[in-house]
Design an enzyme around this catalytic site. Structure first.
Site, PDB file in Angstrom:
ATOM      1  N   LYS A 170       0.882  -1.169   0.000  1.00  0.00           N
ATOM      2  CA  LYS A 170       0.000   0.000   0.000  1.00  0.00           C
ATOM      3  C   LYS A 170       0.919   1.219   0.000  1.00  0.00           C
ATOM      4  O   LYS A 170       1.478   1.583   1.022  1.00  0.00           O
ATOM      5  CB  LYS A 170      -0.897  -0.013   1.244  1.00  0.00           C
ATOM      6  CG  LYS A 170      -2.194   0.789   1.122  1.00  0.00           C
ATOM      7  CD  LYS A 170      -2.029   2.253   0.788  1.00  0.00           C
ATOM      8  CE  LYS A 170      -1.664   3.118   1.987  1.00  0.00           C
ATOM      9  NZ  LYS A 170      -1.494   4.565   1.590  1.00  0.00           N
ATOM     10  N   GLY A 201      -4.409   3.371  -2.303  1.00  0.00           N
ATOM     11  CA  GLY A 201      -5.519   3.782  -1.446  1.00  0.00           C
ATOM     12  C   GLY A 201      -5.071   4.672  -0.315  1.00  0.00           C
ATOM     13  O   GLY A 201      -3.892   5.025  -0.213  1.00  0.00           O
ATOM     14  N   GLY A 203      -4.427   5.784   3.645  1.00  0.00           N
ATOM     15  CA  GLY A 203      -3.869   5.129   4.823  1.00  0.00           C
ATOM     16  C   GLY A 203      -4.912   4.580   5.781  1.00  0.00           C
ATOM     17  O   GLY A 203      -4.892   3.386   6.106  1.00  0.00           O
ATOM     18  N   PRO A 204      -5.844   5.427   6.243  1.00  0.00           N
ATOM     19  CA  PRO A 204      -6.801   4.945   7.239  1.00  0.00           C
ATOM     20  C   PRO A 204      -7.791   3.908   6.689  1.00  0.00           C
ATOM     21  O   PRO A 204      -8.512   3.282   7.462  1.00  0.00           O
ATOM     22  CB  PRO A 204      -7.554   6.220   7.658  1.00  0.00           C
ATOM     23  CG  PRO A 204      -6.663   7.349   7.256  1.00  0.00           C
ATOM     24  CD  PRO A 204      -5.932   6.883   6.040  1.00  0.00           C
ATOM     25  N   GLY A 207      -4.580   1.148   4.062  1.00  0.00           N
ATOM     26  CA  GLY A 207      -3.409   0.886   4.907  1.00  0.00           C
ATOM     27  C   GLY A 207      -3.800   0.159   6.180  1.00  0.00           C
ATOM     28  O   GLY A 207      -3.195  -0.844   6.556  1.00  0.00           O
ATOM     29  N   CYS A 279      13.952  11.329   6.217  1.00  0.00           N
ATOM     30  CA  CYS A 279      13.831  11.000   7.641  1.00  0.00           C
ATOM     31  C   CYS A 279      15.188  11.024   8.334  1.00  0.00           C
ATOM     32  O   CYS A 279      15.267  11.310   9.521  1.00  0.00           O
ATOM     33  CB  CYS A 279      13.132   9.663   7.824  1.00  0.00           C
ATOM     34  SG  CYS A 279      13.820   8.352   6.814  1.00  0.00           S
TER      35      CYS A 279
END
Ligand code: NAP
Ligand code: MG
Length: 462
Positions: A170, A201, A203-204, A207, A279
């Protein structure tokens, strides 16, 4: 790169279960450049079933054959590297030369490294009267962010496939076209149906369905600490393996004996590249009080030079996030040296390279991950204080140490609570384990350490 309207599942592009779509926006001009399906739990279910069905065959494929397939995949990535760079530039906004060198170049290196590792790794070893088999963990759910869209996919998928696992990916909603291009490459390399599956798609929705799916054996996630914490909790409750690559607030420590100009210039470039969306970026520069103003001047000049070469950040949401951090820095009393919250252009999600001086270790901009082109320069009085400041965040992903003698820098680096340290500007090594101490994550990616994340042992005693 033309957007696909379906999901890549079981070796073919299949229509999505629902009708919702995600608009892909070019952050340079804010134009919609494509639409991909917004997957649901139903799509995730189909993809996990395909991955499960493909698992026994792929796990039983001799490692040398898996290696040959990974080499073929690497070759397709090489053949399509210009298209990869253009696609990343279109949906992430990074300048094309950076996309070519890094966004296309690094995944090719990493895919190649796993083709080699799959062929040479000891998947079987003798320990006294035991034979130990290193077996694939199973079906992997991979959830990736947008900041290095192809690298983060390959850093999970290549070792997983090398290990004999099968994967459902994802990708980030902001960069799904790069993920679709990767799925095309998998198809072109003729990997068996179902070993790699793609569900685009949100995340919530997609995912979360993937992270919670009972038939996923391992969840590998890269992204924010907030989402990572939830995924870790879900995996823990299901007694399921998890790898988390989360944020960072890394320190670039310049010791008084270092080549100051070089350390500052490399440090500024490190923060500004990819518009600060890295990051492992060294977003805190630690400078001895005796060299502080000189370093601030050098950093200001370097950041100003960067000015018109920097790309936008990925989205309007990220731009407002970064801006509010800059405003917070000013409000908490840091000295704005260059840049600031105002938009440098009328169009696009641009932020000016920004440098703050007189940042104290407890300020928000010295503690939280900003994920934009913002550098904080912090003063230290002695080495003990430098260690304390460098280690004084919840994170521990990366860092840098500069000194005249390598041994001095190494001695300092050994005191840092962090997973990677570059000594006097040391080069990126795609075989070195990458991952975090403390809240920067759990597990390691890249090289043989990245491979073992996807393996479990079975011991037979004789
Ligand atoms: P994020 O929400 O953590 O996104 C990472 C991935 O997780 C994306 O694929 C995302 O999907 C997915 N996701 C979101 N919510 C989920 C959920 N409840 N369950 C399962 N998966 C979920 O990060 P972001 O919103 O893109 O960025 C926010 C901040 O995170 C940044 O400002 C930065 O500080 C940090 N970040 C860190 C890294 C890193 O490399 N460590 C990378 C990116 C961002 P969507 O794309 O649909 O949200
Ligand atoms: Mg998000």
């Amino acid at each position: 790169m033309k957007a696909h309207h379906g999901m890549y599942i079981g070796g073919e592009w299949r229509p999505a279960a629902g009708v919702d779509t995600i608009e892909v926006v070019n952050p340079v001009d804010e134009q919609v450049i494509g639409r991909v399906p917004a997957g649901t739990a139903a799509d995730v279910g189909h993809a996990v079933r395909a991955a499960r069905a493909a698992l026994p065959g792929w796990a039983a494929t001799p490692p040398t054959e898996r290696a040959a397939k990974l080499a073929a995949l690497r070759d397709v990535l090489v053949a399509r590297k210009d298209e990869i760079a253009e696609t990343v530039t279109a949906e992430l906004g990074s300048p094309l030369p950076f996309s070519q060198a890094v966004h296309a170049g690094v995944p090719i290196l990493v895919a190649g490294s796993y083709a080699e590792l799959a062929a040479t790794y000891a998947f079987e070893e003798k320990v006294g009267n035991s034979t130990v088999y290193h077996e694939p963990v199973g079906v992997v759910g991979a959830i990736t962010p947008w900041n290095y869209p192809l690298h983060q996919i390959v850093a999970k998928v290549a070792p997983a496939l090398a290990a004999g696992c099968t994967v459902v990916l994802k990708p980030a909603e902001d960069t799904p076209l790069t993920a679709q291009l990767f799925a095309e490459a998998v198809a072109e390399a003729d990997l068996p149906a179902g070993v790699f599956n793609l569900v685009t798609g949100l995340g919530p929705v997609a995912g979360q369905a993937l992270a919670e799916h009972p038939d996923v054996d391992l969840v590998s996630f890269t992204g924010s600490t907030a989402v990572g914490r939830r995924i870790g909790a879900t995996a823990g409750a299901a007694v399921k393996r998890v790898a988390l690559e989360l944020g960072g607030k890394s320190a670039n420590v310049i010791l008084p004996s270092a080549d100051l100009a070089k350390a500052v210039n490399v440090g500024v470039a490190n923060v500004m590249s990819n518009s600060g969306q890295t990051c492992s970026a060294w977003t805190r520069m630690l400078v001895h009080t005796s060299q502080y103003e000189e370093a601030v001047g050098l950093a200001a000049a370097a950041a100003t030079k960067y000015g018109d070469r920097i790309g936008p950040v990925v989205s309007a949401k990220q731009r407002s996030r970064v801006r509010s951090y800059i405003e917070k820095g000013i409000a908490e009393g840091a000295r704005l040296v260059v840049g600031g919250p105002e938009s440098p252009r009328e169009q696009g999600y641009f932020i000016s390279p920004t440098v703050f001086a007189d940042v104290t270790p407890d300020m928000t901009i010295a503690q939280e991950e900003i994920f934009g082109p913002v550098l904080s320069i912090i003063r230290y009085e002695d080495e003990e204080e430098a260690v304390r400041i460098a280690n004084g965040t919840v994170y521990g992903l990366a860092g840098a140490v500069w000194a005249a003698e390598e041994a001095e820098a190494v001695a300092f680096a050994r005191r840092l609570d962090t997973g990677q340290v570059d000594i006097n500007g040391g080069r990126f090594n795609p075989l070195a384990p990458f991952g975090g101490y403390k809240q920067s994550g759990v597990g390691r990616e890249l090289g043989s350490h990245g491979l073992t994340e996807y393996l479990q042992t079975k011991s037979l005693q004789f």
